[in-house]
Design an enzyme around this catalytic site. Structure first.
Site, PDB file in Angstrom:
ATOM      1  N   ASP A 119      -7.109   4.168  -4.522  1.00 25.18           N
ATOM      2  CA  ASP A 119      -7.762   4.035  -3.210  1.00 25.18           C
ATOM      3  C   ASP A 119      -8.367   5.416  -2.956  1.00 25.18           C
ATOM      4  OD1 ASP A 119      -7.860   1.998  -0.763  1.00 25.18           O
ATOM      5  OD2 ASP A 119      -7.507   3.958   0.122  1.00 25.18           O
ATOM      6  N   LYS A 164       0.865  -1.189   0.000  1.00 27.25           N
ATOM      7  CA  LYS A 164       0.000   0.000   0.000  1.00 27.25           C
ATOM      8  C   LYS A 164       0.890   1.224   0.000  1.00 27.25           C
ATOM      9  CE  LYS A 164      -4.449   0.865   0.156  1.00 27.25           C
ATOM     10  NZ  LYS A 164      -5.578   0.015  -0.281  1.00 27.25           N
TER      11      LYS A 164
HETATM   12  P1  NDP Z   1     -13.043   7.682  -2.921  1.00 26.86           P
HETATM   13  O1  NDP Z   1     -11.956   8.671  -2.748  1.00 26.86           O
HETATM   14  O2  NDP Z   1     -13.621   7.448  -4.268  1.00 26.86           O
HETATM   15  O3  NDP Z   1     -14.257   8.036  -1.948  1.00 26.86           O
HETATM   16  C1  NDP Z   1     -14.069   8.128  -0.573  1.00 26.86           C
HETATM   17  C2  NDP Z   1     -15.381   8.507   0.069  1.00 26.86           C
HETATM   18  O4  NDP Z   1     -15.263   8.332   1.481  1.00 26.86           O
HETATM   19  C3  NDP Z   1     -15.758   9.959  -0.154  1.00 26.86           C
HETATM   20  O5  NDP Z   1     -17.149  10.074  -0.132  1.00 26.86           O
HETATM   21  C4  NDP Z   1     -15.121  10.634   1.058  1.00 26.86           C
HETATM   22  O6  NDP Z   1     -15.733  11.866   1.422  1.00 26.86           O
HETATM   23  C5  NDP Z   1     -15.372   9.607   2.134  1.00 26.86           C
HETATM   24  N1  NDP Z   1     -14.325   9.724   3.160  1.00 26.86           N
HETATM   25  C6  NDP Z   1     -12.984   9.588   2.965  1.00 26.86           C
HETATM   26  N2  NDP Z   1     -12.340   9.810   4.121  1.00 26.86           N
HETATM   27  C7  NDP Z   1     -13.283  10.099   5.017  1.00 26.86           C
HETATM   28  C8  NDP Z   1     -13.229  10.420   6.398  1.00 26.86           C
HETATM   29  N3  NDP Z   1     -12.068  10.480   7.047  1.00 26.86           N
HETATM   30  N4  NDP Z   1     -14.403  10.647   7.036  1.00 26.86           N
HETATM   31  C9  NDP Z   1     -15.586  10.584   6.376  1.00 26.86           C
HETATM   32  N5  NDP Z   1     -15.693  10.290   5.067  1.00 26.86           N
HETATM   33  C10 NDP Z   1     -14.554  10.046   4.414  1.00 26.86           C
HETATM   34  O7  NDP Z   1     -12.465   6.323  -2.310  1.00 26.86           O
HETATM   35  P2  NDP Z   1     -12.952   4.816  -2.560  1.00 26.86           P
HETATM   36  O8  NDP Z   1     -14.423   4.765  -2.750  1.00 26.86           O
HETATM   37  O9  NDP Z   1     -12.060   4.217  -3.544  1.00 26.86           O
HETATM   38  O10 NDP Z   1     -12.562   4.153  -1.145  1.00 26.86           O
HETATM   39  C11 NDP Z   1     -13.484   4.062  -0.064  1.00 26.86           C
HETATM   40  C12 NDP Z   1     -13.037   2.951   0.880  1.00 26.86           C
HETATM   41  O11 NDP Z   1     -13.002   1.709   0.157  1.00 26.86           O
HETATM   42  C13 NDP Z   1     -11.642   3.116   1.485  1.00 26.86           C
HETATM   43  O12 NDP Z   1     -11.640   2.560   2.785  1.00 26.86           O
HETATM   44  C14 NDP Z   1     -10.769   2.260   0.572  1.00 26.86           C
HETATM   45  O13 NDP Z   1      -9.605   1.819   1.228  1.00 26.86           O
HETATM   46  C15 NDP Z   1     -11.715   1.099   0.300  1.00 26.86           C
HETATM   47  N6  NDP Z   1     -11.426   0.299  -0.870  1.00 26.86           N
HETATM   48  C16 NDP Z   1     -11.329   0.847  -2.122  1.00 26.86           C
HETATM   49  C17 NDP Z   1     -11.086   0.056  -3.216  1.00 26.86           C
HETATM   50  C18 NDP Z   1     -11.083   0.583  -4.598  1.00 26.86           C
HETATM   51  O14 NDP Z   1     -11.000  -0.224  -5.530  1.00 26.86           O
HETATM   52  N7  NDP Z   1     -11.186   1.880  -4.822  1.00 26.86           N
HETATM   53  C19 NDP Z   1     -10.853  -1.385  -3.062  1.00 26.86           C
HETATM   54  C20 NDP Z   1     -11.062  -1.888  -1.734  1.00 26.86           C
HETATM   55  C21 NDP Z   1     -11.309  -1.048  -0.696  1.00 26.86           C
HETATM   56  P3  NDP Z   1     -14.947  13.248   1.189  1.00 26.86           P
HETATM   57  O15 NDP Z   1     -15.059  13.483  -0.287  1.00 26.86           O
HETATM   58  O16 NDP Z   1     -15.660  14.244   2.021  1.00 26.86           O
HETATM   59  O17 NDP Z   1     -13.532  13.018   1.637  1.00 26.86           O
HETATM   60  O1  2IT Z   2      -7.925  -1.753  -0.732  1.00 31.15           O
HETATM   61  C1  2IT Z   2      -7.879  -2.247  -1.876  1.00 31.15           C
HETATM   62  O2  2IT Z   2      -8.027  -3.455  -2.062  1.00 31.15           O
HETATM   63  C2  2IT Z   2      -7.672  -1.339  -2.999  1.00 31.15           C
HETATM   64  N1  2IT Z   2      -7.611  -0.132  -2.808  1.00 31.15           N
HETATM   65  C3  2IT Z   2      -7.503  -1.892  -4.384  1.00 31.15           C
HETATM   66  C4  2IT Z   2      -6.111  -2.375  -4.607  1.00 31.15           C
HETATM   67  C5  2IT Z   2      -5.775  -2.793  -6.021  1.00 31.15           C
HETATM   68  O3  2IT Z   2      -4.587  -3.082  -6.230  1.00 31.15           O
HETATM   69  O4  2IT Z   2      -6.648  -2.860  -6.888  1.00 31.15           O
END
Ligand code: NDP
Ligand code: 2IT
Length: 453
Positions: A174, A134
Protein backbone atom coordinates in the site's frame (compact mmCIF):
# COMPACT_ATOMS: atom_id res chain seq x y z
CA UNK A 1 -40.61 2.12 1.50
CA UNK A 2 -43.33 3.98 3.41
CA UNK A 3 -42.69 7.28 5.19
CA UNK A 4 -42.70 5.62 8.60
CA UNK A 5 -40.21 2.94 7.48
CA UNK A 6 -37.93 5.71 6.14
CA UNK A 7 -38.06 7.39 9.56
CA UNK A 8 -37.45 4.10 11.34
CA UNK A 9 -34.41 3.40 9.13
CA UNK A 10 -33.10 6.86 9.90
CA UNK A 11 -33.46 6.26 13.62
CA UNK A 12 -31.65 2.88 13.38
CA UNK A 13 -28.89 4.43 11.26
CA UNK A 14 -28.30 7.35 13.64
CA UNK A 15 -28.30 5.01 16.64
CA UNK A 16 -25.83 2.69 14.93
CA UNK A 17 -23.44 5.50 13.95
CA UNK A 18 -23.63 7.02 17.43
CA UNK A 19 -22.75 3.60 18.85
CA UNK A 20 -19.73 3.23 16.56
CA UNK A 21 -18.52 6.72 17.52
CA UNK A 22 -18.90 5.97 21.22
CA UNK A 23 -17.06 2.64 21.03
CA UNK A 24 -14.19 4.04 18.95
CA UNK A 25 -13.53 7.51 20.36
CA UNK A 26 -11.51 9.89 18.20
CA UNK A 27 -11.20 7.45 15.28
CA UNK A 28 -12.46 9.92 12.69
CA UNK A 29 -11.44 8.03 9.53
CA UNK A 30 -13.01 4.85 10.85
CA UNK A 31 -16.26 6.65 11.71
CA UNK A 32 -16.33 8.13 8.20
CA UNK A 33 -15.85 4.78 6.44
CA UNK A 34 -18.51 3.05 8.54
CA UNK A 35 -21.00 5.92 8.05
CA UNK A 36 -20.48 5.86 4.28
CA UNK A 37 -21.37 2.16 4.15
CA UNK A 38 -24.18 2.35 6.71
CA UNK A 39 -25.97 5.20 4.88
CA UNK A 40 -26.62 2.84 1.97
CA UNK A 41 -26.84 -0.55 3.70
CA UNK A 42 -29.43 0.44 6.35
CA UNK A 43 -32.12 1.35 3.76
CA UNK A 44 -31.40 -1.98 2.01
CA UNK A 45 -31.84 -4.05 5.19
CA UNK A 46 -34.78 -1.99 6.47
CA UNK A 47 -37.25 -4.80 5.71
CA UNK A 48 -34.82 -7.68 6.33
CA UNK A 49 -35.23 -8.26 10.06
CA UNK A 50 -32.76 -11.14 10.23
CA UNK A 51 -29.81 -8.80 9.69
CA UNK A 52 -30.99 -6.60 12.56
CA UNK A 53 -31.82 -9.49 14.86
CA UNK A 54 -28.39 -11.02 14.26
CA UNK A 55 -26.65 -7.63 14.75
CA UNK A 56 -24.79 -8.08 11.48
CA UNK A 57 -23.75 -4.45 10.90
CA UNK A 58 -22.79 -4.06 14.56
CA UNK A 59 -20.55 -7.13 14.30
CA UNK A 60 -19.13 -6.10 10.92
CA UNK A 61 -18.02 -2.78 12.41
CA UNK A 62 -15.89 -4.55 15.02
CA UNK A 63 -12.53 -6.00 13.85
CA UNK A 64 -11.96 -9.66 14.70
CA UNK A 65 -8.72 -8.56 16.36
CA UNK A 66 -6.11 -5.80 16.39
CA UNK A 67 -2.43 -6.58 16.84
CA UNK A 68 -0.14 -3.72 17.91
CA UNK A 69 3.56 -4.10 18.47
CA UNK A 70 6.87 -2.33 18.99
CA UNK A 71 9.23 -2.16 16.00
CA UNK A 72 12.74 -1.17 17.09
CA UNK A 73 15.38 -0.63 14.40
CA UNK A 74 18.79 0.99 14.06
CA UNK A 75 19.47 3.86 11.68
CA UNK A 76 22.67 4.35 9.68
CA UNK A 77 24.18 6.51 12.44
CA UNK A 78 23.71 3.70 14.94
CA UNK A 79 20.80 5.35 16.79
CA UNK A 80 18.06 3.06 18.07
CA UNK A 81 14.68 4.13 16.69
CA UNK A 82 11.25 2.95 17.69
CA UNK A 83 8.11 2.66 15.58
CA UNK A 84 4.68 1.15 16.14
CA UNK A 85 3.50 -1.75 13.99
CA UNK A 86 -0.09 -2.92 13.47
CA UNK A 87 -2.15 -5.62 11.82
CA UNK A 88 -5.93 -5.22 11.91
CA UNK A 89 -7.54 -8.60 11.14
CA UNK A 90 -10.96 -7.27 10.35
CA UNK A 91 -13.19 -10.02 9.03
CA UNK A 92 -12.42 -13.53 7.73
CA UNK A 93 -15.98 -14.71 7.04
CA UNK A 94 -15.42 -15.41 3.35
CA UNK A 95 -11.69 -16.17 3.30
CA UNK A 96 -8.38 -15.49 5.04
CA UNK A 97 -7.58 -11.89 5.99
CA UNK A 98 -6.18 -10.07 2.97
CA UNK A 99 -5.04 -6.50 2.55
CA UNK A 100 -2.05 -4.22 2.30
CA UNK A 101 0.57 -2.77 4.63
CA UNK A 102 1.02 1.00 4.75
CA UNK A 103 4.22 2.70 5.93
CA UNK A 104 3.52 6.41 6.41
CA UNK A 105 3.90 8.79 9.38
CA UNK A 106 0.12 9.38 9.38
CA UNK A 107 -0.65 5.70 10.09
CA UNK A 108 -2.64 5.13 13.27
CA UNK A 109 -5.35 2.76 14.46
CA UNK A 110 -8.18 4.82 13.00
CA UNK A 111 -6.62 4.86 9.52
CA UNK A 112 -5.94 1.11 9.57
CA UNK A 113 -9.41 0.27 10.89
CA UNK A 114 -11.01 2.33 8.12
CA UNK A 115 -8.83 0.56 5.56
CA UNK A 116 -9.53 -2.91 7.01
CA UNK A 117 -13.28 -2.27 7.11
CA UNK A 118 -13.29 -1.06 3.49
CA UNK A 119 -11.12 -3.99 2.44
CA UNK A 120 -13.71 -6.48 3.71
CA UNK A 121 -16.36 -5.09 1.32
CA UNK A 122 -13.89 -4.63 -1.54
CA UNK A 123 -12.59 -8.19 -1.33
CA UNK A 124 -16.15 -9.50 -1.27
CA UNK A 125 -16.88 -7.55 -4.49
CA UNK A 126 -13.99 -9.26 -6.31
CA UNK A 127 -15.84 -12.59 -6.07
CA UNK A 128 -12.70 -14.26 -4.70
CA UNK A 129 -12.53 -15.97 -1.29
CA UNK A 130 -10.72 -13.24 0.67
CA UNK A 131 -11.56 -11.60 4.00
CA UNK A 132 -10.42 -8.11 4.98
CA UNK A 133 -7.34 -6.92 6.85
CA UNK A 134 -4.84 -4.06 6.85
CA UNK A 135 -1.65 -3.22 8.64
CA UNK A 136 1.39 -1.04 8.64
CA UNK A 137 3.45 1.37 10.65
CA UNK A 138 4.11 5.05 11.29
CA UNK A 139 7.59 4.46 9.82
CA UNK A 140 8.44 7.04 7.13
CA UNK A 141 10.48 5.46 4.30
CA UNK A 142 11.11 8.89 2.75
CA UNK A 143 14.77 9.90 2.98
CA UNK A 144 15.81 6.53 4.47
CA UNK A 145 18.62 4.48 2.92
CA UNK A 146 17.89 1.02 1.46
CA UNK A 147 19.68 -0.52 4.44
CA UNK A 148 17.52 1.40 6.91
CA UNK A 149 14.36 0.31 5.10
CA UNK A 150 15.65 -3.28 5.12
CA UNK A 151 16.39 -3.26 8.84
CA UNK A 152 12.99 -1.77 9.57
CA UNK A 153 11.19 -4.38 7.40
CA UNK A 154 13.11 -7.20 9.08
CA UNK A 155 12.20 -5.96 12.54
CA UNK A 156 8.56 -5.47 11.52
CA UNK A 157 8.35 -9.05 10.17
CA UNK A 158 10.12 -10.46 13.23
CA UNK A 159 6.89 -9.79 15.12
CA UNK A 160 4.33 -9.98 12.29
CA UNK A 161 5.33 -13.47 11.08
CA UNK A 162 3.58 -15.24 13.98
CA UNK A 163 0.24 -13.63 13.14
CA UNK A 164 0.11 -14.28 9.38
CA UNK A 165 0.22 -17.29 7.05
CA UNK A 166 -0.82 -18.33 3.56
CA UNK A 167 -4.19 -19.60 4.86
CA UNK A 168 -4.58 -17.11 7.72
CA UNK A 169 -3.64 -13.59 6.68
CA UNK A 170 -1.84 -12.49 3.52
CA UNK A 171 -0.51 -8.91 3.52
CA UNK A 172 0.58 -6.93 0.43
CA UNK A 173 1.69 -3.38 -0.39
CA UNK A 174 0.00 0.00 0.00
CA UNK A 175 1.37 3.53 0.48
CA UNK A 176 5.12 3.33 1.16
CA UNK A 177 5.23 -0.44 0.64
CA UNK A 178 6.22 -1.47 -2.88
CA UNK A 179 8.45 -4.07 -4.52
CA UNK A 180 11.51 -3.20 -2.41
CA UNK A 181 9.70 -3.51 0.93
CA UNK A 182 7.81 -6.70 -0.06
CA UNK A 183 11.16 -8.28 -0.97
CA UNK A 184 12.68 -7.49 2.44
CA UNK A 185 9.51 -8.61 4.26
CA UNK A 186 9.23 -11.89 2.35
CA UNK A 187 12.93 -12.63 2.83
CA UNK A 188 12.60 -12.24 6.60
CA UNK A 189 9.40 -14.34 6.80
CA UNK A 190 11.05 -17.17 4.88
CA UNK A 191 14.14 -16.99 7.06
CA UNK A 192 12.23 -17.13 10.36
CA UNK A 193 9.65 -19.74 9.33
CA UNK A 194 11.85 -21.81 7.01
CA UNK A 195 8.86 -22.11 4.65
CA UNK A 196 8.51 -20.80 1.11
CA UNK A 197 4.80 -20.01 0.82
CA UNK A 198 2.60 -17.32 -0.69
CA UNK A 199 2.25 -15.38 2.56
CA UNK A 200 2.59 -11.99 0.85
CA UNK A 201 1.40 -10.77 -2.55
CA UNK A 202 3.00 -8.22 -4.80
CA UNK A 203 6.16 -10.33 -4.73
CA UNK A 204 8.95 -10.00 -7.29
CA UNK A 205 8.71 -12.20 -10.38
CA UNK A 206 11.77 -14.19 -9.30
CA UNK A 207 10.09 -15.45 -6.10
CA UNK A 208 6.44 -16.17 -6.80
CA UNK A 209 5.05 -12.83 -7.93
CA UNK A 210 2.25 -12.54 -10.49
CA UNK A 211 2.34 -10.73 -13.77
CA UNK A 212 0.05 -7.65 -13.89
CA UNK A 213 -0.08 -7.28 -10.05
CA UNK A 214 2.01 -4.08 -10.16
CA UNK A 215 -0.21 -2.59 -12.85
CA UNK A 216 -3.54 -3.98 -11.58
CA UNK A 217 -4.88 -1.23 -9.32
CA UNK A 218 -4.28 1.64 -11.74
CA UNK A 219 -5.35 -0.35 -14.79
CA UNK A 220 -8.44 -1.61 -12.97
CA UNK A 221 -9.55 1.88 -11.91
CA UNK A 222 -9.37 3.03 -15.53
CA UNK A 223 -11.26 -0.06 -16.74
CA UNK A 224 -13.96 0.75 -14.19
CA UNK A 225 -14.28 4.29 -15.57
CA UNK A 226 -14.42 2.90 -19.10
CA UNK A 227 -17.17 0.47 -18.01
CA UNK A 228 -19.26 3.31 -16.53
CA UNK A 229 -18.80 5.41 -19.68
CA UNK A 230 -19.65 2.52 -22.00
CA UNK A 231 -22.79 1.77 -19.99
CA UNK A 232 -23.91 5.30 -20.98
CA UNK A 233 -22.73 4.94 -24.58
CA UNK A 234 -19.60 7.04 -24.03
CA UNK A 235 -15.85 6.31 -24.13
CA UNK A 236 -12.60 7.41 -22.48
CA UNK A 237 -11.06 8.14 -25.89
CA UNK A 238 -10.40 11.87 -26.30
CA UNK A 239 -11.13 12.66 -22.65
CA UNK A 240 -8.87 14.84 -20.48
CA UNK A 241 -8.04 13.26 -17.14
CA UNK A 242 -6.70 14.74 -13.89
CA UNK A 243 -4.86 12.22 -11.72
CA UNK A 244 -3.44 12.83 -8.24
CA UNK A 245 -0.53 10.95 -6.70
CA UNK A 246 2.53 9.73 -8.58
CA UNK A 247 3.04 6.32 -7.00
CA UNK A 248 2.06 2.81 -8.02
CA UNK A 249 -1.65 3.41 -8.59
CA UNK A 250 -1.34 6.83 -10.26
CA UNK A 251 1.40 5.88 -12.73
CA UNK A 252 -0.32 2.74 -14.03
CA UNK A 253 -3.59 4.66 -14.29
CA UNK A 254 -1.75 7.08 -16.61
CA UNK A 255 -0.46 4.15 -18.68
CA UNK A 256 -3.95 2.68 -19.17
CA UNK A 257 -5.60 6.05 -19.94
CA UNK A 258 -2.95 6.56 -22.63
CA UNK A 259 -3.57 3.08 -24.06
CA UNK A 260 -7.29 3.80 -24.26
CA UNK A 261 -6.78 7.13 -26.04
CA UNK A 262 -7.31 9.62 -23.20
CA UNK A 263 -4.96 12.41 -22.10
CA UNK A 264 -3.66 12.82 -18.53
CA UNK A 265 -2.68 16.38 -17.60
CA UNK A 266 -1.82 16.22 -13.87
CA UNK A 267 0.06 14.17 -11.28
CA UNK A 268 0.89 15.11 -7.69
CA UNK A 269 2.66 14.27 -4.46
CA UNK A 270 2.42 15.65 -0.95
CA UNK A 271 4.28 18.83 -2.01
CA UNK A 272 2.00 19.84 -4.91
CA UNK A 273 0.98 18.96 -8.46
CA UNK A 274 2.29 19.27 -12.00
CA UNK A 275 0.10 20.43 -14.87
CA UNK A 276 1.10 19.40 -18.38
CA UNK A 277 -1.45 20.60 -20.95
CA UNK A 278 0.26 18.51 -23.67
CA UNK A 279 -0.41 15.31 -21.76
CA UNK A 280 1.83 12.83 -19.93
CA UNK A 281 2.87 10.50 -22.77
CA UNK A 282 4.81 7.22 -22.48
CA UNK A 283 8.22 8.90 -22.49
CA UNK A 284 7.24 11.37 -19.76
CA UNK A 285 5.66 8.56 -17.76
CA UNK A 286 8.91 6.56 -17.91
CA UNK A 287 10.64 9.63 -16.43
CA UNK A 288 8.08 9.74 -13.57
CA UNK A 289 8.46 6.02 -12.83
CA UNK A 290 12.24 6.30 -12.68
CA UNK A 291 11.95 9.47 -10.56
CA UNK A 292 9.61 7.84 -8.02
CA UNK A 293 10.82 4.22 -7.95
CA UNK A 294 14.56 4.49 -8.54
CA UNK A 295 15.73 8.02 -7.73
CA UNK A 296 12.96 8.51 -5.14
CA UNK A 297 12.64 12.18 -6.06
CA UNK A 298 9.78 14.72 -6.04
CA UNK A 299 7.15 15.32 -8.73
CA UNK A 300 8.18 19.01 -9.00
CA UNK A 301 11.23 17.78 -10.98
CA UNK A 302 8.85 16.92 -13.84
CA UNK A 303 8.27 20.64 -14.46
CA UNK A 304 12.05 21.23 -14.65
CA UNK A 305 12.40 18.42 -17.18
CA UNK A 306 9.52 19.06 -19.61
CA UNK A 307 8.78 22.32 -21.39
CA UNK A 308 5.20 23.54 -21.10
CA UNK A 309 4.66 21.79 -17.75
CA UNK A 310 4.32 23.73 -14.50
CA UNK A 311 4.44 22.88 -10.78
CA UNK A 312 1.88 24.26 -8.31
CA UNK A 313 1.29 23.91 -4.60
CA UNK A 314 -1.93 22.26 -3.44
CA UNK A 315 -4.12 19.67 -5.16
CA UNK A 316 -4.96 19.35 -8.87
CA UNK A 317 -8.78 19.58 -8.66
CA UNK A 318 -8.94 23.17 -9.93
CA UNK A 319 -7.65 22.04 -13.34
CA UNK A 320 -10.37 21.65 -15.95
CA UNK A 321 -10.95 18.00 -16.95
CA UNK A 322 -13.56 15.47 -18.09
CA UNK A 323 -12.51 12.80 -15.62
CA UNK A 324 -10.88 12.90 -12.18
CA UNK A 325 -8.95 10.01 -10.67
CA UNK A 326 -7.74 10.60 -7.10
CA UNK A 327 -4.89 8.09 -6.62
CA UNK A 328 -2.93 9.48 -3.64
CA UNK A 329 -4.63 9.18 -0.25
CA UNK A 330 -7.81 9.52 1.87
CA UNK A 331 -9.80 12.76 2.05
CA UNK A 332 -7.98 14.50 -0.79
CA UNK A 333 -11.27 15.74 -2.28
CA UNK A 334 -13.51 17.82 -0.02
CA UNK A 335 -16.69 19.72 -0.88
CA UNK A 336 -14.82 22.71 -2.35
CA UNK A 337 -12.68 20.44 -4.54
CA UNK A 338 -15.76 18.54 -5.69
CA UNK A 339 -17.60 21.79 -6.48
CA UNK A 340 -14.60 22.96 -8.52
CA UNK A 341 -14.58 19.74 -10.53
CA UNK A 342 -18.32 19.96 -11.21
CA UNK A 343 -18.05 23.64 -12.18
CA UNK A 344 -15.21 22.91 -14.62
CA UNK A 345 -17.20 20.25 -16.48
CA UNK A 346 -15.92 17.00 -14.97
CA UNK A 347 -18.38 14.15 -15.71
CA UNK A 348 -16.83 11.20 -13.86
CA UNK A 349 -14.69 10.18 -10.90
CA UNK A 350 -12.97 6.83 -10.41
CA UNK A 351 -11.22 6.45 -7.07
CA UNK A 352 -7.82 4.73 -7.27
CA UNK A 353 -7.00 5.71 -3.67
CA UNK A 354 -8.98 4.45 -0.68
CA UNK A 355 -11.72 6.87 0.49
CA UNK A 356 -10.17 9.89 -1.29
CA UNK A 357 -13.47 11.80 -1.28
CA UNK A 358 -15.01 12.90 2.00
CA UNK A 359 -18.76 12.51 2.63
CA UNK A 360 -19.62 16.07 1.58
CA UNK A 361 -17.56 15.66 -1.59
CA UNK A 362 -19.42 12.44 -2.43
CA UNK A 363 -22.80 14.11 -1.90
CA UNK A 364 -21.67 16.97 -4.18
CA UNK A 365 -20.82 14.51 -6.97
CA UNK A 366 -24.06 12.62 -6.51
CA UNK A 367 -26.22 15.75 -6.47
CA UNK A 368 -24.55 16.86 -9.72
CA UNK A 369 -25.48 13.52 -11.33
CA UNK A 370 -21.84 12.60 -11.99
CA UNK A 371 -20.54 9.09 -12.60
CA UNK A 372 -18.98 8.37 -9.23
CA UNK A 373 -17.08 5.10 -8.70
CA UNK A 374 -16.24 4.55 -5.02
CA UNK A 375 -12.83 3.16 -4.14
CA UNK A 376 -13.99 -0.24 -2.92
CA UNK A 377 -15.25 -0.94 -6.46
CA UNK A 378 -12.87 1.13 -8.59
CA UNK A 379 -9.58 0.07 -7.01
CA UNK A 380 -10.45 -3.60 -6.38
CA UNK A 381 -8.32 -4.71 -9.33
CA UNK A 382 -5.17 -4.67 -7.19
CA UNK A 383 -6.43 -7.07 -4.54
CA UNK A 384 -8.19 -9.16 -7.21
CA UNK A 385 -4.86 -9.86 -8.91
CA UNK A 386 -3.38 -10.47 -5.44
CA UNK A 387 -6.03 -13.19 -5.10
CA UNK A 388 -4.89 -14.62 -8.43
CA UNK A 389 -1.28 -14.50 -7.18
CA UNK A 390 -2.39 -16.60 -4.19
CA UNK A 391 -4.05 -19.14 -6.51
CA UNK A 392 -0.93 -19.37 -8.67
CA UNK A 393 1.29 -19.81 -5.59
CA UNK A 394 -0.82 -22.57 -4.05
CA UNK A 395 -0.94 -24.53 -7.30
CA UNK A 396 2.72 -23.73 -8.10
CA UNK A 397 2.04 -22.36 -11.57
CA UNK A 398 2.19 -18.96 -13.26
CA UNK A 399 -0.28 -17.62 -15.76
CA UNK A 400 0.78 -15.46 -18.69
CA UNK A 401 0.30 -11.74 -18.94
CA UNK A 402 -2.50 -11.80 -21.52
CA UNK A 403 -4.53 -14.25 -19.41
CA UNK A 404 -4.08 -12.16 -16.24
CA UNK A 405 -5.02 -8.94 -17.96
CA UNK A 406 -8.14 -10.62 -19.35
CA UNK A 407 -9.04 -11.84 -15.84
CA UNK A 408 -8.48 -8.33 -14.44
CA UNK A 409 -10.67 -6.78 -17.13
CA UNK A 410 -13.42 -9.38 -16.58
CA UNK A 411 -13.30 -8.84 -12.82
CA UNK A 412 -13.72 -5.07 -13.18
CA UNK A 413 -16.70 -5.60 -15.49
CA UNK A 414 -18.26 -8.09 -13.08
CA UNK A 415 -17.86 -5.59 -10.22
CA UNK A 416 -19.36 -2.87 -12.42
CA UNK A 417 -22.34 -5.08 -13.18
CA UNK A 418 -22.85 -5.94 -9.49
CA UNK A 419 -22.94 -2.20 -8.74
CA UNK A 420 -25.55 -1.75 -11.47
CA UNK A 421 -27.62 -4.68 -10.15
CA UNK A 422 -27.83 -3.27 -6.62
CA UNK A 423 -27.50 0.44 -7.37
CA UNK A 424 -29.82 1.05 -10.33
CA UNK A 425 -32.53 3.64 -9.68
CA UNK A 426 -34.79 5.91 -11.75
CA UNK A 427 -31.99 8.46 -12.33
CA UNK A 428 -29.26 6.00 -13.38
CA UNK A 429 -26.86 4.01 -11.21
CA UNK A 430 -25.86 4.82 -7.64
CA UNK A 431 -22.47 3.08 -7.76
CA UNK A 432 -21.81 3.79 -4.08
CA UNK A 433 -24.99 2.07 -2.91
CA UNK A 434 -24.47 -0.73 -5.43
CA UNK A 435 -20.90 -1.44 -4.26
CA UNK A 436 -21.76 -1.28 -0.56
CA UNK A 437 -24.81 -3.53 -0.84
CA UNK A 438 -23.22 -6.08 -3.19
CA UNK A 439 -20.13 -6.26 -0.94
CA UNK A 440 -22.27 -6.51 2.20
CA UNK A 441 -24.56 -9.38 1.12
CA UNK A 442 -21.90 -12.08 0.76
CA UNK A 443 -20.13 -11.30 4.04
CA UNK A 444 -23.41 -10.88 5.91
CA UNK A 445 -24.83 -14.17 4.64
CA UNK A 446 -21.67 -16.02 5.63
CA UNK A 447 -21.95 -14.50 9.12
CA UNK A 448 -25.60 -15.55 9.33
CA UNK A 449 -24.57 -19.12 8.48
CA UNK A 450 -22.01 -19.14 11.29
CA UNK A 451 -24.58 -18.26 13.97
CA UNK A 452 -23.48 -16.28 16.99
CA UNK A 453 -19.75 -15.96 16.21
P1 NDP B 1 2.57 4.89 -3.29
O1 NDP B 1 3.30 4.93 -2.00
O2 NDP B 1 3.15 4.17 -4.45
O3 NDP B 1 2.23 6.37 -3.77
C1 NDP B 1 1.50 7.24 -2.97
C2 NDP B 1 1.38 8.57 -3.68
O4 NDP B 1 0.41 9.36 -2.99
C3 NDP B 1 2.67 9.36 -3.68
O5 NDP B 1 2.69 10.18 -4.81
C4 NDP B 1 2.52 10.19 -2.40
O6 NDP B 1 3.28 11.39 -2.40
C5 NDP B 1 1.05 10.51 -2.42
N1 NDP B 1 0.58 10.70 -1.04
C6 NDP B 1 0.64 9.79 -0.04
N2 NDP B 1 0.16 10.34 1.09
C7 NDP B 1 -0.17 11.59 0.78
C8 NDP B 1 -0.72 12.65 1.54
N3 NDP B 1 -1.01 12.50 2.83
N4 NDP B 1 -0.96 13.82 0.90
C9 NDP B 1 -0.67 13.98 -0.41
N5 NDP B 1 -0.14 13.00 -1.18
C10 NDP B 1 0.09 11.83 -0.58
O7 NDP B 1 1.13 4.29 -2.91
P2 NDP B 1 0.04 3.60 -3.87
O8 NDP B 1 0.06 4.23 -5.21
O9 NDP B 1 0.17 2.16 -3.73
O10 NDP B 1 -1.31 4.00 -3.09
C11 NDP B 1 -2.06 5.17 -3.41
C12 NDP B 1 -3.49 5.00 -2.93
O11 NDP B 1 -4.07 3.85 -3.58
C13 NDP B 1 -3.66 4.74 -1.43
O12 NDP B 1 -4.87 5.33 -1.00
C14 NDP B 1 -3.78 3.22 -1.35
O13 NDP B 1 -4.48 2.82 -0.20
C15 NDP B 1 -4.59 2.95 -2.61
N6 NDP B 1 -4.54 1.60 -3.12
C16 NDP B 1 -3.35 0.99 -3.44
C17 NDP B 1 -3.34 -0.28 -3.96
C18 NDP B 1 -2.10 -0.94 -4.42
O14 NDP B 1 -2.20 -2.03 -5.01
N7 NDP B 1 -0.92 -0.37 -4.24
C19 NDP B 1 -4.58 -1.05 -4.10
C20 NDP B 1 -5.78 -0.31 -3.83
C21 NDP B 1 -5.72 0.96 -3.33
P3 NDP B 1 4.56 11.53 -1.44
O15 NDP B 1 5.62 10.72 -2.14
O16 NDP B 1 4.85 12.98 -1.39
O17 NDP B 1 4.17 10.96 -0.11
O1 2IT C 1 -6.14 -1.24 -0.69
C1 2IT C 1 -5.86 -2.28 -1.30
O2 2IT C 1 -6.73 -2.95 -1.86
C2 2IT C 1 -4.46 -2.68 -1.37
N1 2IT C 1 -3.59 -1.96 -0.89
C3 2IT C 1 -4.08 -3.98 -2.01
C4 2IT C 1 -4.29 -5.12 -1.08
C5 2IT C 1 -3.78 -6.47 -1.55
O3 2IT C 1 -3.84 -7.39 -0.72
O4 2IT C 1 -3.36 -6.62 -2.70
Amino acid sequence: MTMSSVNKTDVYLKRFIAGVEKRNPGEQEFHQAVAEVAETVFPYIADKQIYHKMQIMERMAEPDRVIMFRVPWTDDEGNIRNQRGYRVQFNNSIGPYKGGLRFHPSVNLSVLKFLGFEQTFKNSLTGLPMGGGKGGSDFNPKGKSDNEVMRFCQSFMTELHRHIGENTDIPAGDIGVGAREIGYLFGQYKRIENRFVGVLTGKGMAFGGSKIRTEATGYGAVYFMQNMLEYKGDDIRGKTVCISGSGNVATYAVEKVNQLGGKVVTLSDSSGFIYDPDGINAEKLAFVMDLKNVRRGRISEYADEFKGASFHEGRPWGVSCDIAMPCATQNEINRDDAENLVKNGCIGVSEGANMPTDLEGIHTFQNAGMLYAPSKAANAGGVAVSGLEMSQNSSRISWDEAELERLLKDTMLTIHNSCVEYGKNKDGVDYLAGANIAGFIKVADAMLAFGHT
